[in-house]
Design an enzyme around this catalytic site. Structure first.
Site, PDB file in Angstrom:
ATOM      1  N   SER A  83      39.518  -1.782  18.396  1.00 35.77           N
ATOM      2  CA  SER A  83      40.429  -0.713  18.814  1.00 35.77           C
ATOM      3  C   SER A  83      41.849  -1.061  18.386  1.00 35.77           C
ATOM      4  CB  SER A  83      40.444  -0.588  20.345  1.00 35.77           C
ATOM      5  OG  SER A  83      39.144  -0.561  20.888  1.00 35.77           O
TER       6      SER A  83
ATOM      7  N   MET B 156      49.028 -14.400  20.530  1.00 40.02           N
ATOM      8  CA  MET B 156      48.394 -14.833  21.774  1.00 40.02           C
ATOM      9  C   MET B 156      49.389 -14.927  22.931  1.00 40.02           C
ATOM     10  SD  MET B 156      45.468 -14.858  20.603  1.00 40.02           S
ATOM     11  CE  MET B 156      44.457 -15.535  21.899  1.00 40.02           C
TER      12      MET B 156
ATOM     13  N   HIS C 165      42.415  -5.022  18.907  1.00 37.90           N
ATOM     14  CA  HIS C 165      41.570  -5.779  19.827  1.00 37.90           C
ATOM     15  C   HIS C 165      40.116  -5.698  19.337  1.00 37.90           C
ATOM     16  CE1 HIS C 165      40.241  -7.642  23.470  1.00 37.90           C
ATOM     17  NE2 HIS C 165      39.344  -6.693  23.628  1.00 37.90           N
TER      18      HIS C 165
ATOM     19  N   GLU D 288      52.256  -2.367  29.516  1.00 32.59           N
ATOM     20  CA  GLU D 288      52.523  -3.589  30.285  1.00 32.59           C
ATOM     21  C   GLU D 288      51.246  -4.310  30.726  1.00 32.59           C
ATOM     22  OE1 GLU D 288      55.164  -1.930  33.155  1.00 32.59           O
ATOM     23  OE2 GLU D 288      56.470  -1.262  31.520  1.00 32.59           O
TER      24      GLU D 288
ATOM     25  N   LYS E 240      35.985  -7.411   9.704  1.00 38.88           N
ATOM     26  CA  LYS E 240      36.059  -6.661   8.432  1.00 38.88           C
ATOM     27  C   LYS E 240      36.512  -5.226   8.686  1.00 38.88           C
ATOM     28  CE  LYS E 240      32.926  -9.307   5.612  1.00 38.88           C
ATOM     29  NZ  LYS E 240      31.582  -9.753   5.923  1.00 38.88           N
TER      30      LYS E 240
ATOM     31  N   ASN F  70      48.762  -3.006  18.800  1.00 41.29           N
ATOM     32  CA  ASN F  70      47.911  -4.204  18.835  1.00 41.29           C
ATOM     33  C   ASN F  70      46.522  -3.830  18.337  1.00 41.29           C
ATOM     34  OD1 ASN F  70      47.114  -6.892  19.565  1.00 41.29           O
ATOM     35  ND2 ASN F  70      46.157  -6.068  21.421  1.00 41.29           N
TER      36      ASN F  70
ATOM     37  N   ASP G  69      45.727  -5.189  26.757  1.00 39.11           N
ATOM     38  CA  ASP G  69      44.710  -4.395  26.050  1.00 39.11           C
ATOM     39  C   ASP G  69      44.449  -3.053  26.743  1.00 39.11           C
ATOM     40  OD1 ASP G  69      44.422  -6.566  24.292  1.00 39.11           O
ATOM     41  OD2 ASP G  69      42.924  -7.510  25.561  1.00 39.11           O
TER      42      ASP G  69
HETATM   43  C1  GRF Z   1      41.430 -10.472  15.651  1.00 38.80           C
HETATM   44  O1  GRF Z   1      40.100 -10.486  16.054  1.00 38.80           O
HETATM   45  C2  GRF Z   1      42.196  -9.453  16.460  1.00 38.80           C
HETATM   46  O2  GRF Z   1      41.418  -8.366  16.848  1.00 38.80           O
HETATM   47  C3  GRF Z   1      42.593 -10.264  17.677  1.00 38.80           C
HETATM   48  O3  GRF Z   1      42.900 -11.533  17.179  1.00 38.80           O
HETATM   49  C4  GRF Z   1      42.160 -11.764  15.983  1.00 38.80           C
HETATM   50  C5  GRF Z   1      43.142 -12.150  14.921  1.00 38.80           C
HETATM   51  O4  GRF Z   1      42.489 -12.533  13.739  1.00 38.80           O
HETATM   52  N1  GRF Z   1      43.673  -9.629  18.387  1.00 38.80           N
HETATM   53  P1  GRF Z   1      43.339 -12.794  12.425  1.00 38.80           P
HETATM   54  O5  GRF Z   1      44.343 -13.889  12.768  1.00 38.80           O
HETATM   55  O6  GRF Z   1      44.000 -11.526  12.043  1.00 38.80           O
HETATM   56  O7  GRF Z   1      42.345 -13.265  11.405  1.00 38.80           O
END
Ligand code: GRF
Length: 232
Positions: free
Chosen positions: A139, A93, A112, A145, A175, A110, A148
């Site tokens: 995705s 985060m 998302h 920079e 999932k 990353n 997302d």
């Molecule tokens: C996921 O939804 C991912 O797409 C987002 O943050 C969440 C992380 O979930 N970036 P987890 O900690 O892997 O369960």
């Protein structure tokens, strides 16, 4: 013989993607090694998951540093010491600075929980549900920079169920995240990805794959059979 790529996973929360990646590494689906988990939240459940999986955790709280630069300097030091090749953000985060990204060009990815470029930000799946989309998804992308925003490696789409709330939709999407992230990392670790402007070339991948009728989804490029989700 070329050595295996070394991955550092950065996570701040639950760690379900972290666990999916660990499993895929341990089973040999991703031909890489996990150097360590980096977590910026000392209370995050992902730390316990790493301990159980026998993966070293590095807990680095940004608040313990006088500036973002000194925080990132510490992280970069750990990455160099750990001979890390790839940085994998899995629910991390925190935005990384351009200076950090320049130290790992084309080597930070990353996941998302939305079909980018729609619904960037911290509540991708919930925002898609509130908007009333008919197709939602996730995705995997290279990090640049802008939040997302970097070139997309793979996406998975699922039909939205009318009336379904953001949490339920996010759980279904999660999932699929557990399938497409390991798939993307296996391509990356095998050197099969090339960034060409906004496009990512995936060498040797099928253009698309559909899930079974019981589990409708579409991914592009196609998931290799070993990465397909198992039926509930
Ligand atoms: C996921 O939804 C991912 O797409 C987002 O943050 C969440 C992380 O979930 N970036 P987890 O900690 O892997 O369960």
């Amino acid at each position: 013989m070329k050595r295996k790529a070394r991955i550092a996973v950065f996570a701040s929360g639950t760690g379900s993607n972290f666990l999916a990646i660990v499993k895929a590494v341990k089973s040999g689906l991703i031909k890489a090694e996990i150097a360590f988990l980096l977590c910026d939240n000392p209370g995050a459940p992902v730390i316990e998951k790493a301990a159980r999986a026998g993966i070293r955790s590095l807990i680095v709280s940004c608040g313990d540093f006088p500036s973002r630069e000194s925080f990132e300097a510490e992280v970069l030091y750990a990455l160099r010491r750990g001979r890390v090749d790839l940085v994998v953000l899995a629910g991390f985060m925190r935005m990384l600075t351009p200076e950090f990204l320049h130290a790992f060009p084309g080597r930070v990815v990353n996941i998302h929980p939305a079909l980018l470029p729609s619904f960037p930000g911290t509540h991708g799946a919930a925002d898609a549900a509130s908007y009333g989309v008919r197709l939602a998804g996730c995705s995997v992308h290279f990090v640049d920079e802008i939040m997302d925003h970097g070139p997309v490696i793979i996406q998975a789409a699922v039909p939205a169920i009318p009336g379904e709330g953001g949490e339920a939709l996010a759980a279904r999407i999660l999932k699929l995240e557990h399938c497409i992230y390991p798939q993307a990392l296996s391509w990356l670790a095998e050197g099969r990805l090339a960034i060409e402007g906004r496009h990512v070339r995936v060498d040797g991948a099928a253009p698309a794959a559909c899930g079974p009728a019981a589990l409708p989804f579409l991914t592009s490029p196609g998931l290799e059979p070993a990465f397909l989700p198992t039926l509930p």
